[in-house]
Design a protein around this motif. Structure first.
Motif, PDB file in Angstrom:
ATOM      1  N   ASP A 134       0.840  -1.191   0.000  1.00 21.98           N
ATOM      2  CA  ASP A 134       0.000   0.000   0.000  1.00 21.98           C
ATOM      3  C   ASP A 134       0.882   1.250   0.000  1.00 21.98           C
ATOM      4  O   ASP A 134       1.961   1.273   0.610  1.00 21.98           O
ATOM      5  CB  ASP A 134      -0.891  -0.017   1.238  1.00 21.98           C
ATOM      6  CG  ASP A 134      -2.009   1.021   1.165  1.00 21.98           C
ATOM      7  OD1 ASP A 134      -2.236   1.568   0.065  1.00 21.98           O
ATOM      8  OD2 ASP A 134      -2.633   1.280   2.202  1.00 21.98           O
ATOM      9  N   GLN A 135       0.420   2.282  -0.674  1.00 25.54           N
ATOM     10  CA  GLN A 135       1.196   3.514  -0.721  1.00 25.54           C
ATOM     11  C   GLN A 135       1.367   4.080   0.688  1.00 25.54           C
ATOM     12  O   GLN A 135       0.427   4.088   1.486  1.00 25.54           O
ATOM     13  CB  GLN A 135       0.500   4.565  -1.602  1.00 25.54           C
ATOM     14  CG  GLN A 135       0.445   4.213  -3.071  1.00 25.54           C
ATOM     15  CD  GLN A 135      -0.837   3.496  -3.461  1.00 25.54           C
ATOM     16  OE1 GLN A 135      -1.492   2.890  -2.607  1.00 25.54           O
ATOM     17  NE2 GLN A 135      -1.193   3.549  -4.724  1.00 25.54           N
ATOM     18  N   PRO A 136       2.573   4.552   1.017  1.00 23.03           N
ATOM     19  CA  PRO A 136       2.780   5.142   2.348  1.00 23.03           C
ATOM     20  C   PRO A 136       2.103   6.500   2.476  1.00 23.03           C
ATOM     21  O   PRO A 136       1.667   7.101   1.489  1.00 23.03           O
ATOM     22  CB  PRO A 136       4.309   5.278   2.420  1.00 23.03           C
ATOM     23  CG  PRO A 136       4.754   5.388   1.003  1.00 23.03           C
ATOM     24  CD  PRO A 136       3.788   4.552   0.195  1.00 23.03           C
ATOM     25  N   ASN A 137       2.022   6.962   3.704  1.00 25.22           N
ATOM     26  CA  ASN A 137       1.508   8.301   4.006  1.00 25.22           C
ATOM     27  C   ASN A 137       0.072   8.487   3.512  1.00 25.22           C
ATOM     28  O   ASN A 137      -0.319   9.585   3.110  1.00 25.22           O
ATOM     29  CB  ASN A 137       2.424   9.376   3.399  1.00 25.22           C
ATOM     30  CG  ASN A 137       2.200  10.742   4.023  1.00 25.22           C
ATOM     31  OD1 ASN A 137       2.145  10.879   5.239  1.00 25.22           O
ATOM     32  ND2 ASN A 137       2.056  11.754   3.185  1.00 25.22           N
ATOM     33  N   GLY A 138      -0.703   7.396   3.499  1.00 23.08           N
ATOM     34  CA  GLY A 138      -2.077   7.492   3.032  1.00 23.08           C
ATOM     35  C   GLY A 138      -2.198   7.908   1.590  1.00 23.08           C
ATOM     36  O   GLY A 138      -3.210   8.467   1.174  1.00 23.08           O
ATOM     37  N   MET A 196       3.685   9.631  -3.587  1.00 19.11           N
ATOM     38  CA  MET A 196       3.788   8.328  -2.937  1.00 19.11           C
ATOM     39  C   MET A 196       3.248   7.199  -3.817  1.00 19.11           C
ATOM     40  O   MET A 196       3.468   6.017  -3.514  1.00 19.11           O
ATOM     41  CB  MET A 196       3.046   8.343  -1.599  1.00 19.11           C
ATOM     42  CG  MET A 196       3.641   9.273  -0.563  1.00 19.11           C
ATOM     43  SD  MET A 196       5.297   8.800   0.022  1.00 19.11           S
ATOM     44  CE  MET A 196       6.378   9.894  -0.931  1.00 19.11           C
ATOM     45  N   ASP A 197       2.552   7.534  -4.891  1.00 20.98           N
ATOM     46  CA  ASP A 197       2.069   6.508  -5.816  1.00 20.98           C
ATOM     47  C   ASP A 197       3.141   6.110  -6.818  1.00 20.98           C
ATOM     48  O   ASP A 197       3.032   5.093  -7.494  1.00 20.98           O
ATOM     49  CB  ASP A 197       0.831   7.009  -6.560  1.00 20.98           C
ATOM     50  CG  ASP A 197       0.156   5.925  -7.395  1.00 20.98           C
ATOM     51  OD1 ASP A 197      -0.234   4.896  -6.812  1.00 20.98           O
ATOM     52  OD2 ASP A 197       0.036   6.108  -8.619  1.00 20.98           O
ATOM     53  N   GLN A 198       4.189   6.915  -6.935  1.00 21.55           N
ATOM     54  CA  GLN A 198       5.306   6.621  -7.836  1.00 21.55           C
ATOM     55  C   GLN A 198       6.450   5.996  -7.044  1.00 21.55           C
ATOM     56  O   GLN A 198       6.337   5.733  -5.853  1.00 21.55           O
ATOM     57  CB  GLN A 198       5.726   7.900  -8.554  1.00 21.55           C
ATOM     58  CG  GLN A 198       4.613   8.508  -9.398  1.00 21.55           C
ATOM     59  CD  GLN A 198       4.918   9.920  -9.866  1.00 21.55           C
ATOM     60  OE1 GLN A 198       6.052  10.378  -9.828  1.00 21.55           O
ATOM     61  NE2 GLN A 198       3.876  10.638 -10.288  1.00 21.55           N
ATOM     62  N   TRP A 199       7.583   5.774  -7.694  1.00 17.78           N
ATOM     63  CA  TRP A 199       8.704   5.096  -7.045  1.00 17.78           C
ATOM     64  C   TRP A 199       9.199   5.797  -5.778  1.00 17.78           C
ATOM     65  O   TRP A 199       9.726   5.114  -4.880  1.00 17.78           O
ATOM     66  CB  TRP A 199       9.839   4.903  -8.039  1.00 17.78           C
ATOM     67  CG  TRP A 199       9.662   3.692  -8.909  1.00 17.78           C
ATOM     68  CD1 TRP A 199       9.122   3.647 -10.163  1.00 17.78           C
ATOM     69  CD2 TRP A 199      10.021   2.342  -8.594  1.00 17.78           C
ATOM     70  NE1 TRP A 199       9.117   2.360 -10.644  1.00 17.78           N
ATOM     71  CE2 TRP A 199       9.670   1.544  -9.704  1.00 17.78           C
ATOM     72  CE3 TRP A 199      10.603   1.726  -7.491  1.00 17.78           C
ATOM     73  CZ2 TRP A 199       9.885   0.167  -9.744  1.00 17.78           C
ATOM     74  CZ3 TRP A 199      10.818   0.359  -7.524  1.00 17.78           C
ATOM     75  CH2 TRP A 199      10.464  -0.409  -8.637  1.00 17.78           C
ATOM     76  N   PRO A 200       9.084   7.128  -5.627  1.00 21.36           N
ATOM     77  CA  PRO A 200       9.489   7.709  -4.347  1.00 21.36           C
ATOM     78  C   PRO A 200       8.765   7.124  -3.139  1.00 21.36           C
ATOM     79  O   PRO A 200       9.311   7.119  -2.030  1.00 21.36           O
ATOM     80  CB  PRO A 200       9.169   9.201  -4.524  1.00 21.36           C
ATOM     81  CG  PRO A 200       9.350   9.435  -5.979  1.00 21.36           C
ATOM     82  CD  PRO A 200       8.806   8.189  -6.627  1.00 21.36           C
ATOM     83  N   LYS A 227      10.902  -2.592   3.612  1.00 20.87           N
ATOM     84  CA  LYS A 227       9.874  -3.595   3.339  1.00 20.87           C
ATOM     85  C   LYS A 227       8.877  -3.123   2.280  1.00 20.87           C
ATOM     86  O   LYS A 227       8.130  -3.946   1.744  1.00 20.87           O
ATOM     87  CB  LYS A 227       9.133  -3.938   4.631  1.00 20.87           C
ATOM     88  CG  LYS A 227      10.007  -4.621   5.678  1.00 20.87           C
ATOM     89  CD  LYS A 227       9.204  -4.947   6.930  1.00 20.87           C
ATOM     90  CE  LYS A 227      10.082  -5.613   7.985  1.00 20.87           C
ATOM     91  NZ  LYS A 227       9.324  -5.906   9.231  1.00 20.87           N
ATOM     92  N   GLN A 228       8.839  -1.833   2.024  1.00 24.01           N
ATOM     93  CA  GLN A 228       7.961  -1.321   0.970  1.00 24.01           C
ATOM     94  C   GLN A 228       8.410  -1.878  -0.379  1.00 24.01           C
ATOM     95  O   GLN A 228       9.600  -1.832  -0.715  1.00 24.01           O
ATOM     96  CB  GLN A 228       8.002   0.199   0.924  1.00 24.01           C
ATOM     97  CG  GLN A 228       7.127   0.902   1.942  1.00 24.01           C
ATOM     98  CD  GLN A 228       5.657   0.779   1.601  1.00 24.01           C
ATOM     99  OE1 GLN A 228       4.927   0.012   2.229  1.00 24.01           O
ATOM    100  NE2 GLN A 228       5.222   1.498   0.595  1.00 24.01           N
ATOM    101  N   THR A 229       7.462  -2.407  -1.158  1.00 25.90           N
ATOM    102  CA  THR A 229       7.836  -2.985  -2.446  1.00 25.90           C
ATOM    103  C   THR A 229       6.867  -2.569  -3.544  1.00 25.90           C
ATOM    104  O   THR A 229       5.658  -2.524  -3.329  1.00 25.90           O
ATOM    105  CB  THR A 229       7.909  -4.523  -2.371  1.00 25.90           C
ATOM    106  OG1 THR A 229       8.296  -5.040  -3.654  1.00 25.90           O
ATOM    107  CG2 THR A 229       6.575  -5.138  -1.970  1.00 25.90           C
ATOM    108  N   MET A 230       7.424  -2.253  -4.676  1.00 24.60           N
ATOM    109  CA  MET A 230       6.646  -1.978  -5.882  1.00 24.60           C
ATOM    110  C   MET A 230       6.509  -3.239  -6.723  1.00 24.60           C
ATOM    111  O   MET A 230       5.489  -3.476  -7.361  1.00 24.60           O
ATOM    112  CB  MET A 230       7.346  -0.887  -6.701  1.00 24.60           C
ATOM    113  CG  MET A 230       6.619  -0.461  -7.953  1.00 24.60           C
ATOM    114  SD  MET A 230       5.317   0.736  -7.677  1.00 24.60           S
ATOM    115  CE  MET A 230       6.277   2.235  -7.444  1.00 24.60           C
ATOM    116  N   ALA A 268      10.209   8.108   6.821  1.00 27.84           N
ATOM    117  CA  ALA A 268      10.514   6.736   7.225  1.00 27.84           C
ATOM    118  C   ALA A 268       9.629   5.718   6.518  1.00 27.84           C
ATOM    119  O   ALA A 268      10.086   4.617   6.182  1.00 27.84           O
ATOM    120  CB  ALA A 268      10.369   6.606   8.745  1.00 27.84           C
ATOM    121  N   GLU A 269       8.376   6.080   6.280  1.00 27.32           N
ATOM    122  CA  GLU A 269       7.483   5.149   5.576  1.00 27.32           C
ATOM    123  C   GLU A 269       7.960   4.904   4.154  1.00 27.32           C
ATOM    124  O   GLU A 269       8.016   3.767   3.681  1.00 27.32           O
ATOM    125  CB  GLU A 269       6.062   5.702   5.560  1.00 27.32           C
ATOM    126  CG  GLU A 269       5.268   5.510   6.824  1.00 27.32           C
ATOM    127  CD  GLU A 269       3.798   5.856   6.606  1.00 27.32           C
ATOM    128  OE1 GLU A 269       3.055   4.986   6.091  1.00 27.32           O
ATOM    129  OE2 GLU A 269       3.415   6.988   6.927  1.00 27.32           O
TER     130      GLU A 269
END
Length: 531
Positions: free
Chosen positions: A328-332, A393-397, A346-349, A340-341
């Motif tokens: 899920d995209q971070p920061n809502g 946050m929906d893109q690679w950043p 562990k965040q994966t695209m 940090a999010e």
């Protein structure tokens, strides 16, 4: 499977205390069996069908070529904008043939396929036994109806050293907000391939006051998705581009629902079971509409779309899926700094399996150019949102740790000439990619070309607001505008040339196109230079 009844599964989930792993596995197993029905079609087969209208109203297409074969596609639909396409739920025999000449007098391969109701009477012929690096023509017959004749080609052999590859890539073709005039110009470009990087359709309901209007409400059921694809496929300019050369396709979010992430909806209150049910409908309709091979046949809400195509030793085309497996995209999903999010490892695209496949493919590639064809911008670009500059946050950043690992892998493994192709954001960008774009003094590793939309967003502008601020804050950005059109690439062993093609007015049929800007990358020298 026009609608999936979730009442029993929701009741099971309630008894289990929520969306447990057991619930998910039971649900997925139930859905996974459905597309397989097409492989063992039962009942009557119409060998000499008769139709009330043209069964080839959605045209023909080819895709996923190899050095010896290609997928040929059509979908029978004499009434494409009604449920079932105007056909009874029986299998229909379809003949196909491939010839060396446009007049179809020198047939080299032919056969029969079944268009089954389970897969919307679509046909996916995996033709093989063809000669490498060769143009062919093909057509279909069903009953007394004959499809248009279309052109396709095979790729060079894996060991070949081609002199040139010429292709175009496109994305984001909102039917309501503009005409598909870009394809009218694309068919004149003498292309070997076309890549579509997502948002082939849009899922929202019809709205008056636009150039055209979607049929019906926001789509959710399988019939909804089938009819929406049929409305798009009925466009003659899109049909002509499919008939001109083979396509390589991948999806983004609007093929299901805006900004969804894996099994997580961007809409509050929509649980994962409901999103997966919708995803199963959307994925099946996508497969039915695209020239894809059997490994991409969906299993309920799961469908493998990442794959590769090798244009000899000139270019390795790696087609990625950045939607199905992402966290899920971070920061809502709201613009934020690289907090940090966003930097959570562990965040994966890509998901673990696709990421491993990508690394293995890059390590074993013998190609001069290694191309990552994917959906969302990889450059770590800050955009002015309010008083401060933030990242999407929906893109690679939003998945910055994985993105940094990927570019570091390209650098440390010395992958030759990596080029990233991107869609999604309705604007043209040329970006230098570093391991961390926040450190502009570090070496450039790869080049990213972001292509604008075919029509999404309506007519754009060459001077978007905040252009100078954006360039000042992001040294990685070499070019940016928000026109409409597509991107044409010409690849040789020594150079990569990218032309940004602009359509002047997507609300007016037959509008002219111009080359807005061109950039060149030299082999062995990452970073684009203005041509």
């Amino acid at each position: 499977m026009s609608d999936l009844d979730l009442s029993a599964i929701h009741e099971f989930a309630r008894r289990e205390g929520g969306f447990s792993r057991r619930t998910f596995l039971a649900y997925s197993a139930a859905l996974s069996a459905l597309p397989g029905l097409a492989e063992r079609s039962q009942g009557a087969v119409l060998r000499r069908a008769t139709f009330a209208g043209n069964p080839f109203s959605l045209g023909v297409a080819s895709g996923d070529p190899t050095s010896t074969g290609v997928v040929l596609w059509t979908r029978l639909a004499p009434e494409p904008l009604v449920p079932g396409g105007g056909l009874s739920p029986v299998a229909i025999e379809v003949q196909w043939e491939i010839a060396d000449d446009e007049a179809m007098t020198k047939v080299v391969r032919q056969g029969t396929a079944l268009a089954t109701p389970q897969l919307g009477h679509s046909v996916h012929v995996e033709a093989d036994g063809l000669k490498p690096d060769r143009w062919y023509w093909y057509r279909f017959r069903a009953g007394d109806a004959e499809s248009p004749t279309a052109r396709t080609r095979t790729l060079p052999t894996p060991a070949a050293q081609p002199d040139r590859l010429r292709f175009a890539f496109a994305s984001c073709q909102h039917y309501e907000t503009g005409l598909f005039t870009a394809y009218e110009h694309m068919v004149k470009d003498d292309l070997d391939l076309i890549l579509h990087l997502g948002d082939y359709i849009y899922e929202d309901g019809g709205r008056p006051g636009h150039v055209r209007q979607h049929l019906g409400k926001e789509i959710e059921s399988l019939d909804d998705y089938r009819i929406r694809y049929a409305q798009y496929k009925s466009d003659p300019l899109l049909q002509a581009a499919h008939a001109r050369c083979p396509w390589l396709v991948t999806w983004d979010d609007h093929e299901v629902d805006n900004n969804y992430a894996g099994s997580v909806s961007a809409v509050k209150g929509v649980d994962s079971l409901a999103l997966l049910a919708r995803r199963a409908n959307a994925y099946q309709a996508y497969y039915e509409t695209m020239p894809l091979r059997r490994p991409s046949l969906p299993r309920g809400p799961h469908m493998r779309l990442y794959r590769k195509a090798s244009f000899g030793r000139l270019a390795e085309l790696l087609i990625l899926d950045t939607r199905q497996y992402r966290s899920d995209q971070p920061n809502g999903d709201k613009p934020a700094d690289l907090n940090a999010e966003a930097l959570d490892p562990k965040q994966t695209m890509l998901g673990e399996r696709q990421a491993g496949w990508l690394q293995a493919s890059l390590l074993t590639s013998p190609a001069t150019w290694n191309v990552l064809a994917q959906q969302v911008m990889m450059a770590l670009v800050k955009r002015k949102r309010t008083a401060e500059s933030l990242y999407s946050m929906d893109q690679w950043p939003g998945y910055a740790a994985e993105r940094i690992r990927l570019v570091k892998f390209l650098a440390e493994r010395r992958v030759p000439n990596p080029v990233v192709l991107t869609g999604d954001i309705h604007s043209n960008w040329v970006n230098d990619l570093r391991v961390d774009d926040r450190n502009p003094e570090t070496p450039i590793v790869a080049t990213e070309f972001v292509g604008t939309s075919i029509s999404s967003g309506g007519n754009g502008t060459s001077t978007p607001k905040g252009l100078e601020t954006l360039r000042d804050e992001n040294p990685c950005v070499r070019f940016f505008d928000a026109q409409r059109g597509y991107v044409r690439c010409t690849v040789t062993p020594g150079t990569w040339r990218t032309d940004l093609v602009q359509v002047e007015d997507i609300s007016r049929p037959g509008a002219p196109a111009i080359e807005r800007a061109s950039f060149v990358v030299e082999a062995g020298k990452p970073g684009a230079q203005s041509a």
